[in-house]
Scaffold this motif. Sequence first.
Motif, PDB file in Angstrom:
ATOM      1  N   ASN A  49     117.491 100.379   0.852  1.00 37.33           N
ATOM      2  CA  ASN A  49     116.698 101.196   1.763  1.00 37.33           C
ATOM      3  C   ASN A  49     115.288 101.317   1.193  1.00 37.33           C
ATOM      4  OD1 ASN A  49     115.990 102.816   3.848  1.00 37.33           O
ATOM      5  ND2 ASN A  49     117.198 104.568   3.204  1.00 37.33           N
ATOM      6  N   VAL A  50     114.390 100.501   1.672  1.00 36.10           N
ATOM      7  CA  VAL A  50     113.039 100.414   1.123  1.00 36.10           C
ATOM      8  C   VAL A  50     112.226 101.663   1.476  1.00 36.10           C
ATOM      9  CG1 VAL A  50     112.225  99.055   3.089  1.00 36.10           C
ATOM     10  CG2 VAL A  50     110.983  98.968   0.971  1.00 36.10           C
ATOM     11  N   PRO A  51     111.597 102.273   0.470  1.00 36.50           N
ATOM     12  CA  PRO A  51     110.734 103.420   0.761  1.00 36.50           C
ATOM     13  C   PRO A  51     109.543 102.998   1.629  1.00 36.50           C
ATOM     14  CG  PRO A  51     111.238 103.294  -1.591  1.00 36.50           C
ATOM     15  CD  PRO A  51     111.705 102.019  -0.971  1.00 36.50           C
ATOM     16  N   VAL A  52     109.106 103.900   2.467  1.00 35.67           N
ATOM     17  CA  VAL A  52     108.023 103.575   3.397  1.00 35.67           C
ATOM     18  C   VAL A  52     106.728 103.210   2.667  1.00 35.67           C
ATOM     19  CG1 VAL A  52     107.172 105.927   3.764  1.00 35.67           C
ATOM     20  CG2 VAL A  52     106.996 104.226   5.594  1.00 35.67           C
ATOM     21  N   ASP A  53     106.466 103.764   1.492  1.00 38.69           N
ATOM     22  CA  ASP A  53     105.253 103.395   0.778  1.00 38.69           C
ATOM     23  C   ASP A  53     105.312 101.950   0.290  1.00 38.69           C
ATOM     24  OD1 ASP A  53     107.227 104.374  -0.997  1.00 38.69           O
ATOM     25  OD2 ASP A  53     105.750 104.817  -2.538  1.00 38.69           O
ATOM     26  N   VAL A  54     106.487 101.473  -0.091  1.00 38.60           N
ATOM     27  CA  VAL A  54     106.646 100.069  -0.493  1.00 38.60           C
ATOM     28  C   VAL A  54     106.460  99.174   0.731  1.00 38.60           C
ATOM     29  CG1 VAL A  54     108.269  98.347  -1.396  1.00 38.60           C
ATOM     30  CG2 VAL A  54     108.161 100.627  -2.437  1.00 38.60           C
ATOM     31  N   LEU A  55     107.095  99.529   1.820  1.00 37.74           N
ATOM     32  CA  LEU A  55     106.968  98.761   3.053  1.00 37.74           C
ATOM     33  C   LEU A  55     105.511  98.733   3.516  1.00 37.74           C
ATOM     34  CD1 LEU A  55     108.584  97.193   5.134  1.00 37.74           C
ATOM     35  CD2 LEU A  55     108.959  99.339   6.346  1.00 37.74           C
ATOM     36  N   GLY A  56     104.839  99.864   3.418  1.00 33.70           N
ATOM     37  CA  GLY A  56     103.429  99.938   3.805  1.00 33.70           C
ATOM     38  C   GLY A  56     102.547  99.049   2.956  1.00 33.70           C
ATOM     39  N   ARG A  57     102.796  99.005   1.661  1.00 31.30           N
ATOM     40  CA  ARG A  57     102.007  98.154   0.763  1.00 31.30           C
ATOM     41  C   ARG A  57     102.217  96.678   1.082  1.00 31.30           C
ATOM     42  NH1 ARG A  57      97.676  96.788  -1.368  1.00 31.30           N
ATOM     43  NH2 ARG A  57      97.790  95.758  -3.364  1.00 31.30           N
ATOM     44  N   ILE A  58     103.452  96.298   1.340  1.00 30.62           N
ATOM     45  CA  ILE A  58     103.735  94.911   1.707  1.00 30.62           C
ATOM     46  C   ILE A  58     103.050  94.578   3.037  1.00 30.62           C
ATOM     47  CG2 ILE A  58     105.546  93.270   2.354  1.00 30.62           C
ATOM     48  CD1 ILE A  58     107.388  94.804   0.359  1.00 30.62           C
ATOM     49  N   ALA A  59     103.131  95.474   4.001  1.00 26.39           N
ATOM     50  CA  ALA A  59     102.475  95.249   5.295  1.00 26.39           C
ATOM     51  C   ALA A  59     100.963  95.093   5.119  1.00 26.39           C
ATOM     52  CB  ALA A  59     102.788  96.406   6.249  1.00 26.39           C
ATOM     53  N   ASP A  60     100.369  95.892   4.254  1.00 24.99           N
ATOM     54  CA  ASP A  60      98.924  95.764   3.988  1.00 24.99           C
ATOM     55  C   ASP A  60      98.587  94.373   3.471  1.00 24.99           C
ATOM     56  OD1 ASP A  60      98.314  98.341   4.792  1.00 24.99           O
ATOM     57  OD2 ASP A  60      98.216  99.141   2.747  1.00 24.99           O
ATOM     58  N   ILE A  61      99.372  93.873   2.531  1.00 18.30           N
ATOM     59  CA  ILE A  61      99.135  92.546   1.964  1.00 18.30           C
ATOM     60  C   ILE A  61      99.228  91.488   3.060  1.00 18.30           C
ATOM     61  CG2 ILE A  61     100.106  90.782   0.407  1.00 18.30           C
ATOM     62  CD1 ILE A  61      98.564  93.076  -1.019  1.00 18.30           C
ATOM     63  N   TYR A  62     100.159  91.658   3.996  1.00 19.31           N
ATOM     64  CA  TYR A  62     100.346  90.700   5.079  1.00 19.31           C
ATOM     65  C   TYR A  62      99.351  90.909   6.224  1.00 19.31           C
ATOM     66  CZ  TYR A  62     104.865  89.415   3.002  1.00 19.31           C
ATOM     67  OH  TYR A  62     105.857  88.975   2.157  1.00 19.31           O
ATOM     68  N   GLY A  63      98.546  91.969   6.134  1.00 16.39           N
ATOM     69  CA  GLY A  63      97.587  92.244   7.203  1.00 16.39           C
ATOM     70  C   GLY A  63      98.260  92.769   8.459  1.00 16.39           C
ATOM     71  N   CYS A  64      99.364  93.490   8.277  1.00 16.64           N
ATOM     72  CA  CYS A  64     100.149  93.997   9.403  1.00 16.64           C
ATOM     73  C   CYS A  64     100.149  95.525   9.415  1.00 16.64           C
ATOM     74  CB  CYS A  64     101.597  93.534   9.291  1.00 16.64           C
ATOM     75  SG  CYS A  64     101.810  91.765   9.365  1.00 16.64           S
ATOM     76  N   ASP A  65     100.460  96.062  10.574  1.00 24.60           N
ATOM     77  CA  ASP A  65     100.683  97.492  10.731  1.00 24.60           C
ATOM     78  C   ASP A  65     102.180  97.740  10.856  1.00 24.60           C
ATOM     79  OD1 ASP A  65      97.996  98.391  10.837  1.00 24.60           O
ATOM     80  OD2 ASP A  65      97.868  97.799  12.942  1.00 24.60           O
ATOM     81  N   ILE A  66     102.588  98.946  10.535  1.00 23.12           N
ATOM     82  CA  ILE A  66     103.957  99.374  10.779  1.00 23.12           C
ATOM     83  C   ILE A  66     103.903 100.261  12.017  1.00 23.12           C
ATOM     84  CG2 ILE A  66     105.913 100.696   9.916  1.00 23.12           C
ATOM     85  CD1 ILE A  66     104.933 100.046   7.086  1.00 23.12           C
ATOM     86  N   TYR A  67     104.666  99.903  13.024  1.00 22.58           N
ATOM     87  CA  TYR A  67     104.679 100.711  14.227  1.00 22.58           C
ATOM     88  C   TYR A  67     106.052 100.626  14.875  1.00 22.58           C
ATOM     89  CZ  TYR A  67     103.949  96.302  16.699  1.00 22.58           C
ATOM     90  OH  TYR A  67     104.077  95.018  17.167  1.00 22.58           O
ATOM     91  N   PHE A  68     106.285 101.544  15.805  1.00 19.39           N
ATOM     92  CA  PHE A  68     107.553 101.584  16.507  1.00 19.39           C
ATOM     93  C   PHE A  68     107.318 101.149  17.947  1.00 19.39           C
ATOM     94  CE2 PHE A  68     107.970 104.595  13.097  1.00 19.39           C
ATOM     95  CZ  PHE A  68     109.217 104.313  12.596  1.00 19.39           C
ATOM     96  N   MET A  69     108.259 100.372  18.442  1.00 19.46           N
ATOM     97  CA  MET A  69     108.209  99.934  19.830  1.00 19.46           C
ATOM     98  C   MET A  69     109.479 100.404  20.518  1.00 19.46           C
ATOM     99  SD  MET A  69     106.762  96.008  19.385  1.00 19.46           S
ATOM    100  CE  MET A  69     108.155  95.414  20.236  1.00 19.46           C
ATOM    101  N   LYS A  70     109.338 100.725  21.764  1.00 22.38           N
ATOM    102  CA  LYS A  70     110.515 101.097  22.553  1.00 22.38           C
ATOM    103  C   LYS A  70     111.355  99.838  22.789  1.00 22.38           C
ATOM    104  CE  LYS A  70     111.863 103.290  26.810  1.00 22.38           C
ATOM    105  NZ  LYS A  70     112.488 104.527  26.645  1.00 22.38           N
ATOM    106  N   LYS A  71     112.651  99.975  22.579  1.00 20.69           N
ATOM    107  CA  LYS A  71     113.568  98.875  22.827  1.00 20.69           C
ATOM    108  C   LYS A  71     113.665  98.614  24.322  1.00 20.69           C
ATOM    109  CE  LYS A  71     116.699  99.741  18.972  1.00 20.69           C
ATOM    110  NZ  LYS A  71     118.104 100.029  18.637  1.00 20.69           N
ATOM    111  N   PRO A  72     113.761  97.347  24.695  1.00 18.35           N
ATOM    112  CA  PRO A  72     113.978  97.068  26.118  1.00 18.35           C
ATOM    113  C   PRO A  72     115.362  97.561  26.526  1.00 18.35           C
ATOM    114  CG  PRO A  72     113.880  95.024  24.832  1.00 18.35           C
ATOM    115  CD  PRO A  72     113.651  96.151  23.891  1.00 18.35           C
ATOM    116  N   THR A  73     115.464  98.002  27.736  1.00 22.00           N
ATOM    117  CA  THR A  73     116.769  98.462  28.222  1.00 22.00           C
ATOM    118  C   THR A  73     117.494  97.306  28.873  1.00 22.00           C
ATOM    119  OG1 THR A  73     115.768  99.150  30.304  1.00 22.00           O
ATOM    120  CG2 THR A  73     115.978 100.821  28.583  1.00 22.00           C
ATOM    121  N   ASN A  74     118.791  97.268  28.671  1.00 22.46           N
ATOM    122  CA  ASN A  74     119.620  96.244  29.320  1.00 22.46           C
ATOM    123  C   ASN A  74     120.030  96.750  30.688  1.00 22.46           C
ATOM    124  OD1 ASN A  74     119.537  94.619  27.060  1.00 22.46           O
ATOM    125  ND2 ASN A  74     121.342  95.556  26.162  1.00 22.46           N
ATOM    126  N   LYS A  75     119.794  95.933  31.676  1.00 21.66           N
ATOM    127  CA  LYS A  75     120.157  96.347  33.049  1.00 21.66           C
ATOM    128  C   LYS A  75     121.208  95.438  33.600  1.00 21.66           C
ATOM    129  CE  LYS A  75     115.852  98.547  34.076  1.00 21.66           C
ATOM    130  NZ  LYS A  75     114.822  98.772  35.006  1.00 21.66           N
TER     131      LYS A  75
END
Length: 75
Positions: A49-75
């Motif tokens: 279970n990666v701490p968010v600060d570790v994940l954030g640092r890796i994302a910074d190196i990759y030039g990415c943001d951490i964000y949440f997206m709504k899952k598509p609903t299955n119909k």
Amino acid sequence: MTDEKNHRKIVGRRLQGRRDREGWSREQVAEMTGYSLDTIRKVEEGSFNVPVDVLGRIADIYGCDIYFMKKPTNK
């Protein structure tokens, strides 16, 4: 597989894919982030279970943001 483990695996695969697209080794990412090679391996494998600060640092190196997206609903 529990939802938590599944989420870690998904994040790990995405990070590994990004690293591969950049042409970087795990060793290079470890050096750039200041985290151990073992930490980078565990994050990519989704084996802890990666701490968010570790994940954030890796994302910074990759030039990415951490964000949440709504899952598509299955119909």
